[in-house]
Enzyme design. Structure first.
Site, PDB file in Angstrom:
ATOM      1  N   ASP A 117      59.898  18.582   9.343  1.00 35.85           N
ATOM      2  CA  ASP A 117      60.584  17.414  10.237  1.00 35.85           C
ATOM      3  C   ASP A 117      61.462  17.904  11.297  1.00 35.85           C
ATOM      4  O   ASP A 117      62.333  18.732  11.104  1.00 35.85           O
ATOM      5  CB  ASP A 117      61.512  16.624   9.128  1.00 35.85           C
ATOM      6  CG  ASP A 117      62.114  15.370   9.926  1.00 35.85           C
ATOM      7  OD1 ASP A 117      62.031  15.224  11.120  1.00 35.85           O
ATOM      8  OD2 ASP A 117      62.960  14.608   9.328  1.00 35.85           O
ATOM      9  N   GLU A 143      55.535  20.362  13.126  1.00 34.62           N
ATOM     10  CA  GLU A 143      54.685  19.369  12.818  1.00 34.62           C
ATOM     11  C   GLU A 143      54.781  18.811  11.174  1.00 34.62           C
ATOM     12  O   GLU A 143      54.848  19.875  10.389  1.00 34.62           O
ATOM     13  CB  GLU A 143      53.262  19.681  12.903  1.00 34.62           C
ATOM     14  CG  GLU A 143      52.017  18.895  12.547  1.00 34.62           C
ATOM     15  CD  GLU A 143      52.132  17.244  12.751  1.00 34.62           C
ATOM     16  OE1 GLU A 143      52.283  17.110  13.942  1.00 34.62           O
ATOM     17  OE2 GLU A 143      52.271  16.641  11.943  1.00 34.62           O
ATOM     18  N   ASP A 152      51.208   6.755  25.305  1.00 34.41           N
ATOM     19  CA  ASP A 152      50.298   5.878  25.816  1.00 34.41           C
ATOM     20  C   ASP A 152      50.892   4.393  25.515  1.00 34.41           C
ATOM     21  O   ASP A 152      50.278   3.396  25.887  1.00 34.41           O
ATOM     22  CB  ASP A 152      48.896   5.829  25.180  1.00 34.41           C
ATOM     23  CG  ASP A 152      49.088   5.787  23.797  1.00 34.41           C
ATOM     24  OD1 ASP A 152      49.793   6.545  23.149  1.00 34.41           O
ATOM     25  OD2 ASP A 152      48.364   4.512  22.968  1.00 34.41           O
ATOM     26  N   PHE A 189      45.450  14.063  21.771  1.00 37.68           N
ATOM     27  CA  PHE A 189      45.796  12.659  21.810  1.00 37.68           C
ATOM     28  C   PHE A 189      45.427  12.216  23.326  1.00 37.68           C
ATOM     29  O   PHE A 189      44.714  11.110  23.573  1.00 37.68           O
ATOM     30  CB  PHE A 189      47.049  12.037  21.257  1.00 37.68           C
ATOM     31  CG  PHE A 189      47.088  11.722  19.998  1.00 37.68           C
ATOM     32  CD1 PHE A 189      46.779  12.651  18.874  1.00 37.68           C
ATOM     33  CD2 PHE A 189      46.895  10.308  19.381  1.00 37.68           C
ATOM     34  CE1 PHE A 189      46.712  12.194  17.443  1.00 37.68           C
ATOM     35  CE2 PHE A 189      46.878   9.990  18.270  1.00 37.68           C
ATOM     36  CZ  PHE A 189      46.606  10.906  17.390  1.00 37.68           C
ATOM     37  N   GLU A 190      46.117  13.236  24.346  1.00 40.35           N
ATOM     38  CA  GLU A 190      45.692  12.914  25.648  1.00 40.35           C
ATOM     39  C   GLU A 190      44.212  12.934  25.983  1.00 40.35           C
ATOM     40  O   GLU A 190      43.999  12.093  26.674  1.00 40.35           O
ATOM     41  CB  GLU A 190      46.383  14.171  26.650  1.00 40.35           C
ATOM     42  CG  GLU A 190      46.841  13.564  27.825  1.00 40.35           C
ATOM     43  CD  GLU A 190      46.377  14.529  28.995  1.00 40.35           C
ATOM     44  OE1 GLU A 190      45.308  15.289  28.953  1.00 40.35           O
ATOM     45  OE2 GLU A 190      47.054  14.406  30.206  1.00 40.35           O
ATOM     46  N   LYS A 216      55.278  -1.687  13.577  1.00 45.02           N
ATOM     47  CA  LYS A 216      55.805  -2.775  12.859  1.00 45.02           C
ATOM     48  C   LYS A 216      57.403  -2.672  12.951  1.00 45.02           C
ATOM     49  O   LYS A 216      57.881  -1.605  12.688  1.00 45.02           O
ATOM     50  CB  LYS A 216      55.649  -2.552  11.289  1.00 45.02           C
ATOM     51  CG  LYS A 216      53.929  -3.106  10.988  1.00 45.02           C
ATOM     52  CD  LYS A 216      53.957  -3.200   9.516  1.00 45.02           C
ATOM     53  CE  LYS A 216      52.377  -3.530   9.342  1.00 45.02           C
ATOM     54  NZ  LYS A 216      51.842  -3.146   8.099  1.00 45.02           N
ATOM     55  N   ASP A 258      54.453   8.943  17.093  1.00 41.78           N
ATOM     56  CA  ASP A 258      53.974   7.984  16.640  1.00 41.78           C
ATOM     57  C   ASP A 258      54.733   6.862  16.993  1.00 41.78           C
ATOM     58  O   ASP A 258      55.792   6.710  17.015  1.00 41.78           O
ATOM     59  CB  ASP A 258      53.909   8.176  15.054  1.00 41.78           C
ATOM     60  CG  ASP A 258      53.043   9.253  14.554  1.00 41.78           C
ATOM     61  OD1 ASP A 258      51.869   9.413  15.030  1.00 41.78           O
ATOM     62  OD2 ASP A 258      53.481  10.045  13.547  1.00 41.78           O
ATOM     63  N   GLU A 300      57.860  22.461  20.689  1.00 39.52           N
ATOM     64  CA  GLU A 300      57.072  20.976  20.918  1.00 39.52           C
ATOM     65  C   GLU A 300      57.297  20.252  19.584  1.00 39.52           C
ATOM     66  O   GLU A 300      56.974  20.942  18.574  1.00 39.52           O
ATOM     67  CB  GLU A 300      55.466  21.431  21.119  1.00 39.52           C
ATOM     68  CG  GLU A 300      54.666  20.008  21.068  1.00 39.52           C
ATOM     69  CD  GLU A 300      53.234  19.921  21.012  1.00 39.52           C
ATOM     70  OE1 GLU A 300      52.538  19.026  21.424  1.00 39.52           O
ATOM     71  OE2 GLU A 300      52.729  20.998  20.497  1.00 39.52           O
ATOM     72  N   THR A 356      47.176  17.480  25.133  1.00 34.75           N
ATOM     73  CA  THR A 356      47.100  17.416  23.854  1.00 34.75           C
ATOM     74  C   THR A 356      45.719  16.906  23.304  1.00 34.75           C
ATOM     75  O   THR A 356      45.056  16.303  24.255  1.00 34.75           O
ATOM     76  CB  THR A 356      48.124  16.661  23.050  1.00 34.75           C
ATOM     77  OG1 THR A 356      47.721  15.144  23.558  1.00 34.75           O
ATOM     78  CG2 THR A 356      49.393  17.161  23.833  1.00 34.75           C
TER      79      THR A 356
HETATM   80  C1  LIG Z   1      50.477  10.707  17.392  1.00 29.56           C
HETATM   81  S1  LIG Z   1      50.477  12.336  16.695  1.00 29.56           S
HETATM   82  C2  LIG Z   1      50.197  13.166  18.308  1.00 29.56           C
HETATM   83  C3  LIG Z   1      49.976  14.802  17.965  1.00 29.56           C
HETATM   84  C4  LIG Z   1      50.020  15.715  19.279  1.00 29.56           C
HETATM   85  N1  LIG Z   1      51.453  15.763  20.079  1.00 29.56           N
HETATM   86  C5  LIG Z   1      48.848  15.109  20.086  1.00 29.56           C
HETATM   87  O1  LIG Z   1      49.502  14.271  21.117  1.00 29.56           O
HETATM   88  O2  LIG Z   1      47.643  15.204  19.862  1.00 29.56           O
HETATM   89  C6  LIG Z   1      52.002  12.331  16.143  1.00 29.56           C
HETATM   90  C7  LIG Z   1      52.359  13.681  15.625  1.00 29.56           C
HETATM   91  O3  LIG Z   1      53.644  13.726  15.195  1.00 29.56           O
HETATM   92  C8  LIG Z   1      53.653  14.084  13.875  1.00 29.56           C
HETATM   93  N2  LIG Z   1      55.429  13.841  13.622  1.00 29.56           N
HETATM   94  C9  LIG Z   1      55.757  12.571  13.308  1.00 29.56           C
HETATM   95  N3  LIG Z   1      56.865  12.649  12.768  1.00 29.56           N
HETATM   96  C10 LIG Z   1      57.468  13.992  12.906  1.00 29.56           C
HETATM   97  C11 LIG Z   1      58.423  14.610  12.768  1.00 29.56           C
HETATM   98  N4  LIG Z   1      59.676  13.892  12.272  1.00 29.56           N
HETATM   99  N5  LIG Z   1      58.622  15.941  12.877  1.00 29.56           N
HETATM  100  C12 LIG Z   1      57.598  16.520  13.040  1.00 29.56           C
HETATM  101  N6  LIG Z   1      56.279  15.847  13.562  1.00 29.56           N
HETATM  102  C13 LIG Z   1      56.095  14.609  13.259  1.00 29.56           C
HETATM  103  C14 LIG Z   1      52.659  13.372  13.172  1.00 29.56           C
HETATM  104  O4  LIG Z   1      52.412  13.822  12.009  1.00 29.56           O
HETATM  105  C15 LIG Z   1      51.701  13.539  14.183  1.00 29.56           C
HETATM  106  O5  LIG Z   1      50.984  14.657  13.909  1.00 29.56           O
END
Ligand SMILES: C[S@@+](CC[C@H](N)C(=O)[O-])C[C@H]1O[C@@H](n2cnc3c(N)ncnc32)[C@H](O)[C@@H]1O
Length: 210
Positions: free
Chosen positions: A91, A64, A150, A189-190, A118, A114, A39, A187
């Protein structure tokens, strides 16, 4: 004292993995050779916990970037006492590109990445051409790639990228499940967006080439 131990009163060490320096061996990480699902951007780990509990014959790794969330996810996994799941704080793009062996994972999940609204920040989006190339490399033939967001515009960008990759064949779009309790969502966010009534865009692809 490790970084991990400072952050959490629970011993999350068995649930966390450090960014490796060479391509990983899944049997070494999980102590057995079973299908592995990845994931990308696991947030607080709701998907990982539910998926690992529901699929004990698969192993799961979440990646994460935000350490705070990665350790929250590790705590959730430790409290649930699951033995088939870990989280890597770091990352996911780097991990996928450099350290996931070719044709070694049975599924990749990316939920609510994310959007970076912008224009000047768009290059920070995880879901880009290089990412799709690395997902295609990492999946076994027949492997699954599951997506939810979304953000309609970002979903359109994702679908255009996927259309250009002949390694993938789109499957029926996943239907949202009817939650039976407050943690019965794909998740965090879902859960938030469904409760708010926002439309959610979902896709499922299979890698159909070798
Ligand atoms: C909007 S949140 C969604 C979290 C989860 N997937 C959910 O749906 O509840 C996006 C997540 O992706 C992580 N993220 C962003 N860029 C990333 C990367 N390059 N590698 C790992 N995680 C990343 C952020 O830290 C954040 O926790």
């Amino acid at each position: 004292m490790t970084d991990n131990a400072r952050r959490s009163p629970i011993d999350t060490t068995p649930y966390t993995l450090e960014m490796p320096e060479a391509p990983v061996s899944w049997p070494e990480i999980f102590g057995r050779d079973r299908p592995v699902e990845l994931e990308i951007g696991s947030g607080k780990g709701l998907f990982l916990a539910n998926a690992a509990r529901g699929n004990p014959s698969h192993d799961f790794l979440g990646v994460e970037m935000a350490k705070k969330y990665a350790y929250k996810a590790a705590e959730r996994l430790a409290k649930a006492n699951l033995s088939n799941v870990k989280i890597l704080p770091g990352d996911a793009r780097r991990f996928l590109h450099l350290f996931v062996p070719a044709a070694s994972v049975s599924a990749v999940h990316i939920y609510f990445p994310d959007p970076w609204w912008k224009t000047r920040h768009r290059k920070r989006r995880v879901f880009c051409e290089d990412f799709v190339v690395d997902v295609a490399k990492s999946l076994t033939p027949g492997g699954d790639f599951l997506i939810a967001t979304d953000v309609e515009e970002y979903f359109g960008v994702m679908m255009e990228l996927m259309d250009r990759h002949e390694e993938f064949t789109e499957q029926a779009r996943p239907e949202p499940k009817t939650p039976e309790h407050e943690h019965d969502y794909l998740t965090n966010f879902e859960r938030k967006y469904r409760i708010e009534g926002r439309p959610i865009h979902r896709a499922h692809y299979k890698k159909t080439t070798a």
